[in-house]
Design a protein around this motif. Sequence first.
Motif, PDB file in Angstrom:
ATOM      1  N   ARG A 161     -28.014  15.117   1.524  1.00 58.01           N
ATOM      2  CA  ARG A 161     -29.199  15.688   0.854  1.00 58.01           C
ATOM      3  C   ARG A 161     -29.426  17.435   1.536  1.00 58.01           C
ATOM      4  O   ARG A 161     -30.287  18.060   0.888  1.00 58.01           O
ATOM      5  CB  ARG A 161     -30.298  14.732   1.206  1.00 58.01           C
TER       6      ARG A 161
ATOM      7  N   ARG B 169     -29.632  24.325  -6.029  1.00 60.48           N
ATOM      8  CA  ARG B 169     -29.396  23.052  -6.750  1.00 60.48           C
ATOM      9  C   ARG B 169     -28.908  23.157  -8.092  1.00 60.48           C
ATOM     10  O   ARG B 169     -28.258  22.455  -8.593  1.00 60.48           O
ATOM     11  CB  ARG B 169     -30.673  22.409  -6.873  1.00 60.48           C
TER      12      ARG B 169
ATOM     13  N   THR C 282     -28.243  11.706   4.932  1.00 59.30           N
ATOM     14  CA  THR C 282     -29.125  12.912   5.171  1.00 59.30           C
ATOM     15  C   THR C 282     -28.346  14.068   5.268  1.00 59.30           C
ATOM     16  O   THR C 282     -28.837  15.338   4.610  1.00 59.30           O
ATOM     17  CB  THR C 282     -29.806  12.922   6.696  1.00 59.30           C
TER      18      THR C 282
ATOM     19  N   ARG D   5     -33.609  26.539   2.307  1.00 63.12           N
ATOM     20  CA  ARG D   5     -34.912  26.614   2.532  1.00 63.12           C
ATOM     21  C   ARG D   5     -35.666  27.589   1.555  1.00 63.12           C
ATOM     22  O   ARG D   5     -36.711  27.151   1.142  1.00 63.12           O
ATOM     23  CB  ARG D   5     -35.260  27.014   4.040  1.00 63.12           C
TER      24      ARG D   5
ATOM     25  N   ASP E 116     -35.838  16.435  -8.836  1.00 60.72           N
ATOM     26  CA  ASP E 116     -35.630  17.846  -8.045  1.00 60.72           C
ATOM     27  C   ASP E 116     -34.355  18.386  -7.980  1.00 60.72           C
ATOM     28  O   ASP E 116     -33.985  19.461  -8.237  1.00 60.72           O
ATOM     29  CB  ASP E 116     -36.375  17.932  -6.678  1.00 60.72           C
ATOM     30  N   ALA E 117     -33.542  17.295  -7.735  1.00 60.62           N
ATOM     31  CA  ALA E 117     -31.861  17.501  -7.820  1.00 60.62           C
ATOM     32  C   ALA E 117     -31.353  18.291  -9.131  1.00 60.62           C
ATOM     33  O   ALA E 117     -30.514  19.046  -9.005  1.00 60.62           O
ATOM     34  CB  ALA E 117     -31.056  16.538  -7.356  1.00 60.62           C
ATOM     35  N   ARG E 118     -32.005  18.131 -10.102  1.00 55.60           N
ATOM     36  CA  ARG E 118     -31.703  18.524 -11.464  1.00 55.60           C
ATOM     37  C   ARG E 118     -32.687  19.689 -11.652  1.00 55.60           C
ATOM     38  O   ARG E 118     -33.115  19.949 -12.967  1.00 55.60           O
ATOM     39  CB  ARG E 118     -31.854  17.557 -12.560  1.00 55.60           C
ATOM     40  N   CYS E 119     -32.988  20.612 -10.551  1.00 55.89           N
ATOM     41  CA  CYS E 119     -33.922  21.771 -10.931  1.00 55.89           C
ATOM     42  C   CYS E 119     -35.035  21.815 -11.667  1.00 55.89           C
ATOM     43  O   CYS E 119     -35.309  22.790 -12.233  1.00 55.89           O
ATOM     44  CB  CYS E 119     -32.630  22.730 -11.595  1.00 55.89           C
ATOM     45  N   TYR E 120     -35.745  20.706 -11.402  1.00 57.44           N
ATOM     46  CA  TYR E 120     -37.054  20.708 -11.982  1.00 57.44           C
ATOM     47  C   TYR E 120     -37.838  21.385 -10.915  1.00 57.44           C
ATOM     48  O   TYR E 120     -37.721  21.422  -9.930  1.00 57.44           O
ATOM     49  CB  TYR E 120     -37.722  19.339 -12.164  1.00 57.44           C
TER      50      TYR E 120
ATOM     51  N   VAL F 248     -31.927  17.812  12.249  1.00 60.38           N
ATOM     52  CA  VAL F 248     -33.048  16.967  11.380  1.00 60.38           C
ATOM     53  C   VAL F 248     -33.431  15.818  12.124  1.00 60.38           C
ATOM     54  O   VAL F 248     -32.611  15.051  12.528  1.00 60.38           O
ATOM     55  CB  VAL F 248     -32.335  16.556   9.967  1.00 60.38           C
ATOM     56  N   GLY F 249     -34.857  15.506  12.037  1.00 65.44           N
ATOM     57  CA  GLY F 249     -35.450  14.222  12.645  1.00 65.44           C
ATOM     58  C   GLY F 249     -36.464  13.636  11.559  1.00 65.44           C
ATOM     59  O   GLY F 249     -36.761  14.471  10.730  1.00 65.44           O
ATOM     60  N   TYR F 250     -36.676  12.395  11.744  1.00 68.51           N
ATOM     61  CA  TYR F 250     -37.230  11.779  11.047  1.00 68.51           C
ATOM     62  C   TYR F 250     -38.421  10.769  11.840  1.00 68.51           C
ATOM     63  O   TYR F 250     -37.659   9.901  12.618  1.00 68.51           O
ATOM     64  CB  TYR F 250     -36.736  11.058  10.073  1.00 68.51           C
TER      65      TYR F 250
ATOM     66  N   ASN G 228     -27.896  20.408  -0.633  1.00 70.42           N
ATOM     67  CA  ASN G 228     -28.541  21.068  -1.796  1.00 70.42           C
ATOM     68  C   ASN G 228     -29.956  21.219  -1.641  1.00 70.42           C
ATOM     69  O   ASN G 228     -30.724  21.438  -2.724  1.00 70.42           O
ATOM     70  CB  ASN G 228     -28.359  20.196  -3.313  1.00 70.42           C
ATOM     71  N   GLY G 229     -30.473  21.109  -0.321  1.00 68.16           N
ATOM     72  CA  GLY G 229     -31.679  21.501  -0.220  1.00 68.16           C
ATOM     73  C   GLY G 229     -32.812  20.432  -0.293  1.00 68.16           C
ATOM     74  O   GLY G 229     -33.958  20.832  -0.488  1.00 68.16           O
ATOM     75  N   LEU G 230     -32.288  19.269  -0.862  1.00 66.03           N
ATOM     76  CA  LEU G 230     -33.204  18.032  -0.913  1.00 66.03           C
ATOM     77  C   LEU G 230     -34.020  17.807   0.303  1.00 66.03           C
ATOM     78  O   LEU G 230     -35.110  17.369   0.545  1.00 66.03           O
ATOM     79  CB  LEU G 230     -32.495  16.814  -1.451  1.00 66.03           C
ATOM     80  N   VAL G 231     -33.241  17.854   1.484  1.00 60.17           N
ATOM     81  CA  VAL G 231     -33.948  18.076   2.858  1.00 60.17           C
ATOM     82  C   VAL G 231     -33.489  19.367   3.215  1.00 60.17           C
ATOM     83  O   VAL G 231     -32.397  19.793   3.203  1.00 60.17           O
ATOM     84  CB  VAL G 231     -33.183  16.962   3.565  1.00 60.17           C
ATOM     85  N   VAL G 232     -34.322  19.774   3.998  1.00 57.24           N
ATOM     86  CA  VAL G 232     -34.045  21.112   4.685  1.00 57.24           C
ATOM     87  C   VAL G 232     -33.933  20.856   6.298  1.00 57.24           C
ATOM     88  O   VAL G 232     -35.061  20.165   6.713  1.00 57.24           O
ATOM     89  CB  VAL G 232     -35.140  22.273   3.985  1.00 57.24           C
ATOM     90  N   PRO G 233     -33.219  21.510   6.950  1.00 59.40           N
ATOM     91  CA  PRO G 233     -33.225  21.040   8.355  1.00 59.40           C
ATOM     92  C   PRO G 233     -34.563  21.448   9.369  1.00 59.40           C
ATOM     93  O   PRO G 233     -35.191  22.483   8.793  1.00 59.40           O
ATOM     94  CB  PRO G 233     -32.202  22.079   8.827  1.00 59.40           C
ATOM     95  N   ASP G 234     -35.004  20.852  10.364  1.00 60.94           N
ATOM     96  CA  ASP G 234     -36.000  21.243  11.240  1.00 60.94           C
ATOM     97  C   ASP G 234     -35.638  22.388  11.920  1.00 60.94           C
ATOM     98  O   ASP G 234     -36.084  23.320  12.241  1.00 60.94           O
ATOM     99  CB  ASP G 234     -36.201  19.825  12.183  1.00 60.94           C
TER     100      ASP G 234
ATOM    101  N   ASP H  39     -36.427  12.557  -6.114  1.00 61.96           N
ATOM    102  CA  ASP H  39     -35.518  13.452  -5.324  1.00 61.96           C
ATOM    103  C   ASP H  39     -34.302  13.874  -6.623  1.00 61.96           C
ATOM    104  O   ASP H  39     -33.748  14.816  -6.689  1.00 61.96           O
ATOM    105  CB  ASP H  39     -34.586  12.741  -4.443  1.00 61.96           C
TER     106      ASP H  39
ATOM    107  N   ARG I 211     -34.080  25.961  -5.413  1.00 63.69           N
ATOM    108  CA  ARG I 211     -33.691  25.680  -6.539  1.00 63.69           C
ATOM    109  C   ARG I 211     -32.610  26.296  -7.307  1.00 63.69           C
ATOM    110  O   ARG I 211     -31.594  25.723  -8.038  1.00 63.69           O
ATOM    111  CB  ARG I 211     -34.838  26.344  -7.622  1.00 63.69           C
TER     112      ARG I 211
ATOM    113  N   MET J 233     -38.427  14.023   9.090  1.00 63.38           N
ATOM    114  CA  MET J 233     -37.687  14.976   8.195  1.00 63.38           C
ATOM    115  C   MET J 233     -38.513  16.056   7.331  1.00 63.38           C
ATOM    116  O   MET J 233     -39.629  15.729   7.000  1.00 63.38           O
ATOM    117  CB  MET J 233     -36.896  14.136   7.191  1.00 63.38           C
ATOM    118  N   ASN J 234     -37.814  17.212   7.138  1.00 62.11           N
ATOM    119  CA  ASN J 234     -38.472  18.067   6.652  1.00 62.11           C
ATOM    120  C   ASN J 234     -38.174  18.037   5.002  1.00 62.11           C
ATOM    121  O   ASN J 234     -37.535  18.621   4.437  1.00 62.11           O
ATOM    122  CB  ASN J 234     -38.144  19.352   7.246  1.00 62.11           C
ATOM    123  N   ARG J 235     -39.139  17.197   4.180  1.00 57.50           N
ATOM    124  CA  ARG J 235     -38.829  17.127   2.799  1.00 57.50           C
ATOM    125  C   ARG J 235     -39.418  18.579   2.512  1.00 57.50           C
ATOM    126  O   ARG J 235     -40.390  19.086   3.145  1.00 57.50           O
ATOM    127  CB  ARG J 235     -39.525  16.048   2.151  1.00 57.50           C
ATOM    128  N   ARG J 236     -38.828  19.017   1.218  1.00 60.69           N
ATOM    129  CA  ARG J 236     -39.604  20.170   0.531  1.00 60.69           C
ATOM    130  C   ARG J 236     -41.040  20.036   0.488  1.00 60.69           C
ATOM    131  O   ARG J 236     -41.342  19.137  -0.233  1.00 60.69           O
ATOM    132  CB  ARG J 236     -38.850  20.651  -0.508  1.00 60.69           C
TER     133      ARG J 236
END
Lengths: 193, 249, 215
Positions: free
Chosen positions: B69, B97, B66, B90, C194-198, B34-36, B72-78, C191, B94, A1-4
């Motif tokens: 997430r 979010r 997933t 991506r 970050d979700a709260r814009c930190y 998305v993969g993991y 809101n960009g907590l996870v961005v797609p592959d 998470d 911020r 997974m592509n975490r930031r």
Amino acid sequence: MNRRQERGITTRDVVLVALFAAIIVALGLVPPITVGIVPVPITLQTLGVMLAGAVLGPVRGALACGLVVLLTAVGLPVLAGGRGGLGVFAGPTGGYLVGWIPGALVTGLMVKYWAAKLTRGWAKAGAVLAACVAGGIVVVYALGIPWLSVSSGLPLREAALGGMVFVPGDLIKAVAAALVAHGVARSYSMELK
Amino acid sequence: MTAPAGPAPGAAPGERPSAAEAPAPVIELHGVSVGYDGRTVLSGLDLRLAERRIGVIGQNGSGKSTLARLLNGLVVPDEGRVLVDGRDTRTDGRRVRSEVGFVFQNPDNQIVFPIVAEDMAFGLKNLGLPKKEIPGRVAEALESFGIGHLAERHSHLLSGGEKQLVALASVMVMRPRTVVFDEPTTLLDLRNRNRIRDAVDAMAPAAVVVTHDLELVSGYDRVLVVHEGGIAFDGAPGEAVAWYREHCS
Amino acid sequence: MNTSLYVPGDTPLHRLPAGAKFGVLFAAGIGLFLLAHPAVLGAAAAVAAALVLSARAPLGALRARLLPVGVMLAVLFAATALLQDAGTAVAMLLRLAALILLALAVTLTTRPADLLEFFERLTAPLARVGVANPERISLGVSLVLRFVPEVFRRFQEIREAQAARGLKANPVALLVPLIVRTLKAADDVADAIDARCYPPPRRPSGGARTEENAT
């Protein structure tokens, strides 16, 4: 997974550092455990210091200890027995506390660049133990004993001899730390940083 | 100890009057995969989400968390892109979010400050709000959930239901345009579950609710069923739940 | 844990800025080691004791703070007197007593938040070159205070669960699940942050502006 991905220290690093510092503080709240062989009850807090380096890695481990040292300095009772405040640094044992920071760093460096690269189980376990002894005992004492000597006026040699009282307990802690680090690595794999 | 449910959450006087009518932001997924650890979690998703109340149901491990997430960009797609009102998660995460709030399953891990009011202020500081405006906004948001009395409490001493309300309030205080919920009621007892359900139903922003709780989504505008890494059903709540019961249980 | 060692009050020491108190303590830490005359050291210890008393802390709190230190100093005094000589031992005792009491006076009369802010200002030059980040440090401090009770509660839960299965308290068996659970929680906590814009938006760059804000 592509975490930031961010460069340098990420939010996750800050959280890991803080949560490990919280573990070290919480271990100071646990009543001391008496281990059969040694009559002295041992507190688990220094075990947490070795673990910080072995589990998180050198930089994050040292930062976790640094955070506990900072909280002590600003007057929070974060050390075993509710101790804290600037008096800890003014006193004869201040060096042991400050020694946590390079101690966790050395343990982390040895685990990251040596133990983690070994493949055979027993060799790896031995290397993690050596890392815990080197960082958590040798480095910590290397700051603690001269500090004690300067602070108390005791000659270095006598201060060192006095410090030896705690070696058996600390060796047991190093063994425990190595076992815990091994157990943690088996159920949660994490890069060392 | 829980407080009686207060006035309608999110609709307190002083809130932006237009909030209730403000349209939900448009969230678009274009060819998202998305993969993991070499395993595909979601593949080839194309979605356009603009309804005010959207439910997402699916089994454990179906990829619904997933999906949440991604929004809101907590996870961005592959592969592929996620756009919120045209902004790519991506590159503009911020900013996204600040408009798409997120409420997690476990409030223990979401409340990050030792005192409730400090936790509420955290998001506002991150938005760059002037310091003197923060206490007023915090008090107003707590009041709108009927938990003004918790402001100076220690976070770890709150009950489970209180924690979830604080977590929700700490997101709502940032005035997001839409809020994503990841199983908000899973860890709650029935009474607290109902309080959260009512709070979600009454709040002004749009909501995307990921849940196991089929009844929660019964009045929603649209429900998605996530199954084996894709959207297996997309439609009205009644049909979606029926499809889910038939194929996934 | 949620109570600091600070004792609220409005004495002259309370009103003194954190930086001034820390500066005096730091200077004393060096100065006292340059002095050896027992009379001077004794006077310093007396002044330090008077300062502690001027903070009007409850006596119970003082006893709790000073008793363990007293025991340690007694042991050191005996060791130094035996191994060195009585003169050195007396000087050591007075010097350490003065220093520890002085430090206690600062801790008793200074809010942790004020000391933290002072340390942040002290490290501002480091922050400017990117070595330290006050934003992250203050987040880290808050997270520790937030999660110590949670970690301790988890610790007790694990201990109780193991005791219920007839297992003895064993640090290894306790710590492995405690640490694993905590590491897993860290992902969620990060998470949530970050979700709260930190992190917050950067202030307009330039050290001068930062200093204005700090004072």
